[in-house]
Design an enzyme around this catalytic site. Structure first.
Site, PDB file in Angstrom:
ATOM      1  N   ASP A  67       0.677  -1.089   0.182  1.00  0.00           N
ATOM      2  CA  ASP A  67      -0.340  -0.390  -0.045  1.00  0.00           C
ATOM      3  C   ASP A  67       1.113   1.294   0.180  1.00  0.00           C
ATOM      4  O   ASP A  67       0.280   2.628  -0.272  1.00  0.00           O
ATOM      5  CB  ASP A  67      -1.047   0.259   0.947  1.00  0.00           C
TER       6      ASP A  67
ATOM      7  N   GLU B  20       6.970  -7.152  -2.306  1.00  0.00           N
ATOM      8  CA  GLU B  20       5.520  -7.211  -1.825  1.00  0.00           C
ATOM      9  C   GLU B  20       5.128  -8.559  -2.925  1.00  0.00           C
ATOM     10  O   GLU B  20       6.057  -8.323  -3.629  1.00  0.00           O
ATOM     11  CB  GLU B  20       4.822  -6.098  -3.055  1.00  0.00           C
TER      12      GLU B  20
ATOM     13  N   ASP C  65       6.563  -5.147   7.034  1.00  0.00           N
ATOM     14  CA  ASP C  65       4.562  -5.057   6.720  1.00  0.00           C
ATOM     15  C   ASP C  65       3.925  -5.765   6.276  1.00  0.00           C
ATOM     16  O   ASP C  65       3.497  -5.765   5.233  1.00  0.00           O
ATOM     17  CB  ASP C  65       4.888  -3.033   6.593  1.00  0.00           C
TER      18      ASP C  65
ATOM     19  N   ASP D 297      -1.724 -10.932   8.018  1.00  0.00           N
ATOM     20  CA  ASP D 297      -1.781 -12.127   9.194  1.00  0.00           C
ATOM     21  C   ASP D 297      -1.012 -13.198   8.741  1.00  0.00           C
ATOM     22  O   ASP D 297      -0.247 -13.774   7.927  1.00  0.00           O
ATOM     23  CB  ASP D 297      -2.489 -11.936   9.922  1.00  0.00           C
TER      24      ASP D 297
ATOM     25  N   PRO E 229      -0.521 -15.806   2.375  1.00  0.00           N
ATOM     26  CA  PRO E 229       1.012 -15.658   1.381  1.00  0.00           C
ATOM     27  C   PRO E 229       1.640 -15.025   3.032  1.00  0.00           C
ATOM     28  O   PRO E 229       3.011 -14.926   2.861  1.00  0.00           O
ATOM     29  CB  PRO E 229       0.648 -14.618   1.004  1.00  0.00           C
TER      30      PRO E 229
HETATM   31  N1  SAM Z   1      -0.946  -2.733   7.193  1.00  0.00           N
HETATM   32  C1  SAM Z   1      -1.678  -3.730   7.236  1.00  0.00           C
HETATM   33  C2  SAM Z   1      -1.962  -4.368   8.143  1.00  0.00           C
HETATM   34  O1  SAM Z   1      -1.458  -5.082   9.440  1.00  0.00           O
HETATM   35  O2  SAM Z   1      -2.694  -5.318   8.264  1.00  0.00           O
HETATM   36  C3  SAM Z   1      -0.421  -4.953   6.001  1.00  0.00           C
HETATM   37  C4  SAM Z   1      -0.605  -3.617   4.963  1.00  0.00           C
HETATM   38  S1  SAM Z   1       0.105  -4.406   3.692  1.00  0.00           S
HETATM   39  C5  SAM Z   1      -1.464  -4.419   2.273  1.00  0.00           C
HETATM   40  C6  SAM Z   1       0.728  -6.016   3.923  1.00  0.00           C
HETATM   41  C7  SAM Z   1       1.085  -6.753   2.209  1.00  0.00           C
HETATM   42  O3  SAM Z   1       2.327  -7.963   2.296  1.00  0.00           O
HETATM   43  C8  SAM Z   1       0.072  -6.828   1.673  1.00  0.00           C
HETATM   44  O4  SAM Z   1      -0.606  -6.797   0.647  1.00  0.00           O
HETATM   45  C9  SAM Z   1       0.268  -8.889   1.088  1.00  0.00           C
HETATM   46  O5  SAM Z   1      -0.127  -9.159  -0.262  1.00  0.00           O
HETATM   47  C10 SAM Z   1       1.964  -8.956   1.259  1.00  0.00           C
HETATM   48  N2  SAM Z   1       2.459  -9.953   1.805  1.00  0.00           N
HETATM   49  C11 SAM Z   1       1.651 -11.044   2.035  1.00  0.00           C
HETATM   50  N3  SAM Z   1       2.621 -12.155   2.763  1.00  0.00           N
HETATM   51  C12 SAM Z   1       3.585 -11.636   1.659  1.00  0.00           C
HETATM   52  C13 SAM Z   1       5.393 -12.113   1.241  1.00  0.00           C
HETATM   53  N4  SAM Z   1       5.262 -13.872   1.807  1.00  0.00           N
HETATM   54  N5  SAM Z   1       5.958 -11.620   0.716  1.00  0.00           N
HETATM   55  C14 SAM Z   1       5.682 -10.399   0.034  1.00  0.00           C
HETATM   56  N6  SAM Z   1       4.379  -9.341   0.664  1.00  0.00           N
HETATM   57  C15 SAM Z   1       3.770 -10.217   1.142  1.00  0.00           C
END
Ligand code: SAM
Length: 284
Positions: free
Chosen positions: A86, A106, A155, A158, A162
């Site tokens: 984001d 990401e 960042d 949960d 992924p």
């Molecule tokens: N602030 C947020 C929260 O705690 O709810 C986190 C927001 S940010 C949108 C989280 C991002 O982590 C998502 O866009 C997701 O696609 C990414 N993500 C999840 N697993 C991942 C991985 N294994 N490697 C890289 N990015 C990942």
């Protein structure tokens, strides 16, 4: 007809926001992505039905995940952000002229694309010349990095879907190796309040404590996350999050923030007794 977004915070607790309209609905190879608009929280992003950020309270999360480590080490040059598609974390990082390079890893390109279109409030920093975006799994990316970063910010979503791999012992061990000798890792650390979240929080702490010599937890109030009481992890090779903080130097930067300040920085590491007990329970 009224439209509401609802998220179950436990099987018995539901959090709802009245929605004016849905701006986007889509599915990537990794997750379902939705953007809604609302009177109370402005626009908000959900992934697989879980709240990621709202325009109204995202500043709390992004300021606390960024300015705390930058105050402890004002000489950070190279940063790795894992997740964070984001752009909110990068937006705060690019305010530091001393930072030379930011790798944003990401997994989901569609999250970035959708946020660029619907959430310009958070994505502005992504076009800064110091930012390189890698569309990869953070777990795999960090395996290949050694002695490369002063700061890693996890960042993530949960610990399921992924994001699951970003809460493993292997991942924290790789982050340790990827950091320079006085490196810092900060991560979103779930909530201590509801049983399932508290369990995930304790499990993450147990793994981080066994990977880093210094590991503390700090807190913030984030209204749209389960219980509103959210934790961040601060792990480092050498620097203590409060004793080694450079409060005067940070204040001299003159950065305008809405949540973070240096008094709050020190206070955020003073945790309620029940949280301290949960952490102690999993420490060696
Ligand atoms: N602030 C947020 C929260 O705690 O709810 C986190 C927001 S940010 C949108 C989280 C991002 O982590 C998502 O866009 C997701 O696609 C990414 N993500 C999840 N697993 C991942 C991985 N294994 N490697 C890289 N990015 C990942």
């Amino acid at each position: 007809m009224e439209l509401w977004f609802s998220e179950l915070h436990t099987p018995n607790v539901k959090f709802s926001i009245k929605v004016d309209r849905q701006l986007y609905a889509g599915r990537s190879e990794f997750q379902r992505i939705d953007i809604f608009d609302s009177k109370e929280f402005g626009r908000f992003l959900t992934l697989d039905g879980y709240m990621m950020l709202t325009e109204k309270d995202e500043f709390i999360y992004h300021e606390m995940i960024t300015h705390v480590p930058l105050c402890v080490n004002p000489d950070v040059r190279n940063v790795l952000v894992i997740g964070g598609g984001d752009g909110g974390t990068v937006r705060e990082l690019v305010r530091y002229p001393g930072i030379r390079h930011i790798d944003l890893v990401e997994i989901d390109e569609l999250v970035v694309e959708v946020c660029r279109k619907y959430l310009p409030q958070t994505t502005g920093g992504l076009s800064d010349a110091r930012v390189a975006i890698h569309y990869e799994d953070g777990l795999k990316f960090v395996r290949h990095a050694k002695d490369a970063y002063d700061l890693i910010i996890v960042d993530s979503t949960d610990p399921f879907g992924p994001g699951e791999g970003l809460f493993t012992k292997e991942f924290y061990g790789s982050c340790y190796k990827a950091l320079r000798e006085d490196g810092i890792m900060v991560n979103q650390h779930e909530s201590p309040f509801y049983t399932q979240d508290a369990y995930a929080m304790q499990r993450a702490h147990k793994r981080i404590v066994s990977s880093f010599p210094i590991s503390r937890v700090y807190q913030a109030h984030i209204p749209t996350y389960p219980s509103g009481h959210w934790l961040f992890g601060f792990a480092s090779k050498k620097r203590h999050p409060v004793k080694d903080a450079h409060f005067t130097q940070w204040n001299a930067l003159g950065l305008k923030t809405r949540y973070y300040n240096t008094q709050l920085h020190a206070g955020a590491f003073a945790l309620p007794n029940y949280v301290e007990e949960m952490l102690r329970d999993v420490e060696p």
